[in-house]
Design a protein around this motif. Structure first.
Motif, short mmCIF file in Angstrom:
data_model
loop_
_atom_site.label_atom_id
_atom_site.label_comp_id
_atom_site.label_asym_id
_atom_site.label_seq_id
_atom_site.Cartn_x
_atom_site.Cartn_y
_atom_site.Cartn_z
N PHE A 92 0.80 -1.18 -0.01
CA PHE A 92 -0.05 0.01 -0.01
C PHE A 92 0.97 1.31 0.03
O PHE A 92 0.72 2.16 -0.99
CB PHE A 92 -0.92 -0.17 1.35
N ASN A 440 -9.87 -4.01 1.54
CA ASN A 440 -10.41 -3.03 0.82
C ASN A 440 -9.44 -1.42 1.24
O ASN A 440 -10.00 -1.16 2.30
CB ASN A 440 -12.04 -2.56 0.93
N PRO A 441 -8.60 -1.61 0.60
CA PRO A 441 -7.46 -0.64 1.09
C PRO A 441 -7.94 1.10 0.94
O PRO A 441 -7.23 1.70 1.57
CB PRO A 441 -6.15 -0.75 0.27
N TRP A 442 -8.93 1.18 0.16
CA TRP A 442 -9.51 2.55 0.31
C TRP A 442 -9.88 3.26 1.66
O TRP A 442 -9.44 4.48 1.67
CB TRP A 442 -10.89 2.61 -0.43
N TYR A 443 -10.03 2.35 2.43
CA TYR A 443 -10.49 2.94 3.74
C TYR A 443 -9.19 3.53 4.62
O TYR A 443 -9.30 4.19 5.73
CB TYR A 443 -11.28 2.15 4.52
N TYR A 444 -8.23 2.79 4.06
CA TYR A 444 -6.89 3.40 5.01
C TYR A 444 -6.29 4.62 4.57
O TYR A 444 -6.02 5.19 3.50
CB TYR A 444 -5.80 2.15 4.97
N SER A 445 -6.08 5.41 5.81
CA SER A 445 -5.40 6.82 5.42
C SER A 445 -4.02 6.66 4.91
O SER A 445 -3.33 5.71 5.35
CB SER A 445 -5.44 7.52 6.84
N ASP A 446 -3.71 7.74 4.38
CA ASP A 446 -2.16 7.71 3.61
C ASP A 446 -1.38 8.35 4.81
O ASP A 446 -1.51 9.08 5.43
CB ASP A 446 -1.92 8.63 2.70
N ARG A 481 -0.93 2.68 14.62
CA ARG A 481 -2.25 3.05 13.87
C ARG A 481 -2.31 2.95 12.31
O ARG A 481 -3.17 2.91 11.57
CB ARG A 481 -2.55 4.32 14.11
N CYS A 483 -1.39 -0.11 10.98
CA CYS A 483 -1.54 -1.26 11.24
C CYS A 483 -3.14 -1.38 10.37
O CYS A 483 -3.99 -0.79 10.82
CB CYS A 483 -1.81 -2.10 12.34
N MET A 484 -2.96 -2.41 9.49
CA MET A 484 -4.48 -2.43 8.63
C MET A 484 -5.34 -3.47 9.28
O MET A 484 -6.59 -3.79 8.61
CB MET A 484 -4.16 -2.45 7.36
N SER A 485 -4.79 -4.13 10.29
CA SER A 485 -5.61 -5.10 11.06
C SER A 485 -6.10 -6.33 10.03
O SER A 485 -7.21 -6.83 10.09
CB SER A 485 -6.97 -4.64 11.72
N CYS A 492 -14.50 -0.98 13.01
CA CYS A 492 -14.85 0.43 12.40
C CYS A 492 -16.37 0.84 12.09
O CYS A 492 -16.46 1.71 11.57
CB CYS A 492 -13.87 0.35 11.06
N PRO A 531 -12.96 -2.90 5.65
CA PRO A 531 -11.74 -2.75 5.14
C PRO A 531 -10.49 -3.95 5.30
O PRO A 531 -9.62 -4.02 4.63
CB PRO A 531 -10.96 -1.46 6.12
N LYS B 7 -7.66 12.49 8.75
CA LYS B 7 -6.79 11.63 8.06
C LYS B 7 -5.85 10.49 8.59
O LYS B 7 -5.52 9.42 7.99
CB LYS B 7 -5.99 12.32 7.13
N GLN B 10 -5.73 5.40 11.75
CA GLN B 10 -5.93 4.24 11.04
C GLN B 10 -6.71 4.35 9.82
O GLN B 10 -6.37 4.48 8.54
CB GLN B 10 -6.30 3.34 11.70
N GLY B 17 -17.49 4.06 11.28
CA GLY B 17 -17.08 4.55 12.86
C GLY B 17 -15.70 4.44 13.04
O GLY B 17 -14.92 4.44 12.05
#
Lengths: 542, 333
Positions: A92, A440-446, A481, A483-485, A492, A531, B7, B10, B17
């Protein structure tokens, strides 16, 4: 019938309409195996402890961590972190700095004085452990947690094994090592130092031990046959590193040549530099790509001014320490072949770092053992051919790292425990791997990775101060944080939110979610929008 | 002040949520006590974007109005699938109007409440794109012009889905519907002017106009909340993919809404008194093919000989939106 005009039926809720009957496949919550956990030789539940670190509950994070690894501050420094190599976040942006968060938690535990819990029930069984290195200490820790009494015998003057006598201080400060060893001993582990075991069966019998775990390591430096003048100074790497822990530091001189290409060769060359060598040169018979040492260690050594002569073998050492070196070339198969070209390299001392052998003398006369190439063979349950004698760490077939040793400890302890109870340990089946494609990597912040601070080169060339620094709390939490779990719900609320049918029931913080199959139509949005890939779709029996 | 995404932490505010955010930063949908205004058991298709969008919007409005809310609902999918006599999925005071007069009915409710002095009770009118952009357009424009105290929400799924997928004035060019079959030299819907009701609403200079999608819940809730904090005529246009009418997989509903935004085909912005006050920037720009290919209504563009020219025209529409609304970050891709 007292109803308004044109109304013939009582008004009702659509809850009477069970739309779940439309479904042809159903979503299921799953826990998949994150690639980091899968890659960890010590079997750590990395995603599990990062989950708590993300929320800032560092003690909870540390307690999950030490369920598998009792040496987090050590491992947070010296582990070569295969977890990061396999981390999905690497696809990612860049892998999560798991190792630096582990170190932060380990250091925090030392700072806060967190202790291990000791079970109040004793099994009445007594286990002998030979060797207080990573593998022996880990086994002791896990056996105590399983209720057994443990005694460790170690031939050396201090506990730690290769963590103390092999790994230089600049990579692992001794106060950190001491603190983590003490915490294990404080659980009630008896440690007898300067106690060499000459015959394992006799020692077990006289001490009344029910089982033994051998982890004596590999401390004998391999010698290569190099014709050398009688006055030439030829040392072995293990001996040099070992003597660094004593009163008298080794006298290596101003020009030091190290022969070998493993991590030990790098450690010796960097140590020599710090001891005042003006030139510290590694001679290795192949190329950098073929070098078994980890690349980041090679890089750090080069930064410190270590010179490396690639494709070179040492043929002869004169009385004055002049080395005759033959240039090599790699053949089609990648093996080095002599060229017949020679050169001379002046040296004050030559250190051989050509690998280590195991001292197997304590096993003399033990029936049933299988020894191959100087290494003790063990079964999948870590037991040797002799019932009740288990072995692990560098003396059995392995990659010979601290992390592998710690992993052996956990595995051996579970099997010893099962054996002592007359049963067999059966590991729970592994979950399916949480591959990147399932996220679904869209949800992770850069969020780019935070690098650990490094000591400046000048101080690295003259002192044994720790080279790599740690992260402060803010940075460690940021890193956690990232970490994409993978494959494990981190609450979430996406499934709870995105269901067009309100068919996901939120059970509350820490309790995750449930599907309400009375209304779930099986559209699969929750699966697509999870995600971390913790929901899968399975066909209904229609 | 537009919606400020968080942003870090995580997943930030990208997810519904986030246990790492403060409670007030989480969405209404993440709350266990959300109203569930549109409850389970409704008869919408699997993966219905409209059912999702309606619950998102009305739950947010319920919180914003302290549960003092009445909704008037035009005929259309939303009405049909939620209230087959004698059942209802609505857990709020709700009235069904005709196809074309929802705005007028809501105006009447607002007038009645004013006369009764019930200032705390708020009024919402809602309908699909057919009831809004075509049949109810006259009543809607009147409601705007009179600045009646109503929030009108349009759930735009780009055709008359309930009656069998007929073209509406919100149907995009080239899309196949029952009335715009993929035959002839220009298959599918025509490349016409279209009817952009959000822009038309802005031209009425009403206090608040916004667009949103079901792919960005936090933004949608922020806009409903913002609209509910104002009085007068307000309009929110929510983009809601329709798996049935678009020929898309039911699990792709949110993905399609996200792609509509990320291609630039659907511009997400808000405006006050006729002026745009904020736009949602594209996060990772993608070509329109990524969006079109997931829908069978555009399948004729990707046959043995792809309709490159038509695809280019659709891409040009996206590019124009990006220019017009400034959808790219400064120095963005």
């Amino acid at each position: 019938m007292d109803k308004p005009f044109a109304i013939t039926l009582d008004v009702g809720s659509s809850l009477a309409n069970h739309t779940g009957s439309w479904r042809t496949s159903r979503p299921l919550y799953v826990d998949s195996l994150p690639p980091c956990n899968n890659a960890c030789p010590a079997g750590e539940n990395i995603q599990g402890w990062l989950f708590h670190a993300e929320a800032g509950d560092y003690e909870a994070a540390w307690r999950v961590l030490v369920q598998d690894n009792p040496l987090p501050a050590v491992m947070g420094r010296i582990c070569y972190h295969p977890c990061e190599t396999s981390c999905n976040r690497g696809q990612f942006d860049s892998a999560v700095g798991i190792n630096s968060v582990e170190r932060f938690l380990g250091d925090e535990a030392i700072k806060q004085g967190w202790k291990f819990a000791v079970p109040d029930k004793a099994s009445g069984k007594k286990v002998l452990i030979v060797g207080a290195g990573p593998s022996g200490l880990s086994t002791a820790y896990h056996l105590v947690r399983l209720g057994h009494q443990v005694v460790i015998f170690d031939a050396g003057p201090l506990a730690g094994g290769m963590m103390r006598f092999g790994i230089p201080k600049y990579r692992l400060p001794r106060d950190v090592l001491d603190a983590e060893i003490k915490r294990i001993l404080d659980m009630g582990v008896m440690l007898k130092l300067n106690t060499r075991v000459d015959n394992i069966l006799d020692t077990m019998k006289s001490g009344g031990f029910d089982a033994a775990f051998l982890a004596v390591g590999a401390h004998i430096g391999k010698r290569a046959h190099i014709p050398a003048g009688s006055a030439a100074k030829v040392l072995d790497a293990v001996g040099v590193l070992h003597s660094m822990e004593g009163e008298e530091k080794p006298m290596l001189g101003r020009r030091v040549v190290v022969y070998g290409g493993g991590n030990t060769a790098i450690d010796v060359a960097r140590t020599a530099k710090r001891l005042g060598a003006t030139e510290s040169i590694i001679v290795y018979r192949r190329t950098r790509e073929k070098m078994p040492a980890h690349d980041f260690e090679v890089e750090e050594a080069l930064q410190e001014g270590i010179l490396i002569k690639w494709l070179s073998t040492i043929k002869q050492v004169s009385d004055e320490g002049a080395l005759t070196i033959e240039k090599m070339v790699l053949d089609d198969k990648g093996f080095p072949q002599p060229t017949g070209e020679f050169e001379t390299l002046e040296s004050d001392s030559l250190v051989l770092a050509l690998g280590q052998d195991v001292d197997l003398s304590l096993l003399n006369g033990v029936p049933g053992l299988e020894i191959k190439d100087g290494i003790v063979q063990v079964m999948p349950n870590m037991m040797t051919g002799h019932p009740g004698i288990f072995a692990g760490g560098d003396m059995v077939p392995s990659e010979r790292t601290v992390t592998v040793g710690v992993g052996h400890g956990k595995k051996a302890a579970r099997n010893i425990d099962a054996w002592l109870r007359g049963g067999e340990y059966a590991a729970a089946p592994k979950h399916e791997l949480a591959a990147y494609e399932k996220l679904n990597p869209w949800y992770y912040s850069d969020a780019p990775k935070i690098m650990r601070p490094m000591l400046e080169v000048v101080r690295r060339q003259s002192t044994f101060d720790e080279v790599q620094g740690g992260l402060d709390e803010t940075s460690a939490q940021f890193e956690a944080r990232r970490c994409m779990s993978c494959g494990n719900c981190f609450e979430c609320d996406n499934c709870y939110g995105v269901c067009p049918d309100n068919a996901v029931i939120k059970l509350g913080p820490g309790k995750r979610f449930e599907f309400n199959y009375d209304y779930c139509k099986g559209c699969g949005i929750c699966v697509s929008e999870c995600p971390c890939g913790a929901i899968k779709m399975v066909p209904e029996d229609v | 002040m537009p919606f400020q995404p968080v942003k870090f932490y995580q997943t930030g505010t990208f997810t519904v949520g986030n246990r790492l955010l403060a409670l007030e930063q989480r969405s209404v949908q993440a709350n266990m006590q959300r109203t569930n205004s549109l409850n389970s058991g409704h008869r919408a298709c699997q993966g219905c974007g409209e059912a999702l969008g309606a619950r998102y919007a009305i739950d947010a409005a319920m919180r914003a109005s302290n549960k003092q809310l009445i909704a008037a609902n035009a005929t259309g999918c939303l009405e049909v699938f939620s209230t087959p006599y004698p059942e209802t999925s609505w857990q709020i005071p709700w009235i069904h109007s005709l196809f074309g007069n929802t705005a007028a009915v809501a105006t009447g409710i607002a007038a009645a409440l004013r006369v009764k002095g019930r200032r705390e009770v708020r009024v919402i009118a809602q309908g699909g794109d057919g009831g809004t952009t075509d049949i109810g357009f006259g009543c809607l424009s009147g409601m705007f012009e009179r600045n009646d105290d109503v929030l009108y929400i349009c759930y735009d799924n780009e055709a008359y889905m309930n009656t069998g997928v007929q073209r509406s004035s919100a149907t995009p060019p080239a899309a196949r519907t029952a009335t715009t079959m993929p035959v002839g030299p220009e298959p599918g819907n025509v490349f016409g002017q279209g009817k952009n009701v959000a822009q038309i609403a802005m031209a009425h200079n009403i206090p608040y106009v916004a667009t949103a999608t079901v792919a960005d819940l936090h933004d949608l809730e922020y806009k409903v909340n913002r609209a509910m904090g104002m009085h007068g005529a307000r309009y929110i246009h929510i983009f809601v993919p329709c798996p049935l009418g678009w020929g898309a997989a039911s699990n792709d509903t949110i993905r399609l809404a996200r792609l509509a935004r990320e291609t630039g085909l659907f511009a997400v912005y808000e405006a006050e008194h006729g002026e745009v006050t904020s736009v949602s920037k594209i996060r990772k720009r993608v070509p329109v093919e990524d969006y079109l290919k997931l829908q069978r209504r555009f399948a004729h563009l990707f046959g043995k000989t792809p309709a490159l020219e038509t695809i280019a025209r659709i891409q040009a529409m996206a590019d124009k939106n990006i220019r017009k609304f400034g959808l790219l970050e400064q120095g963005g891709q």
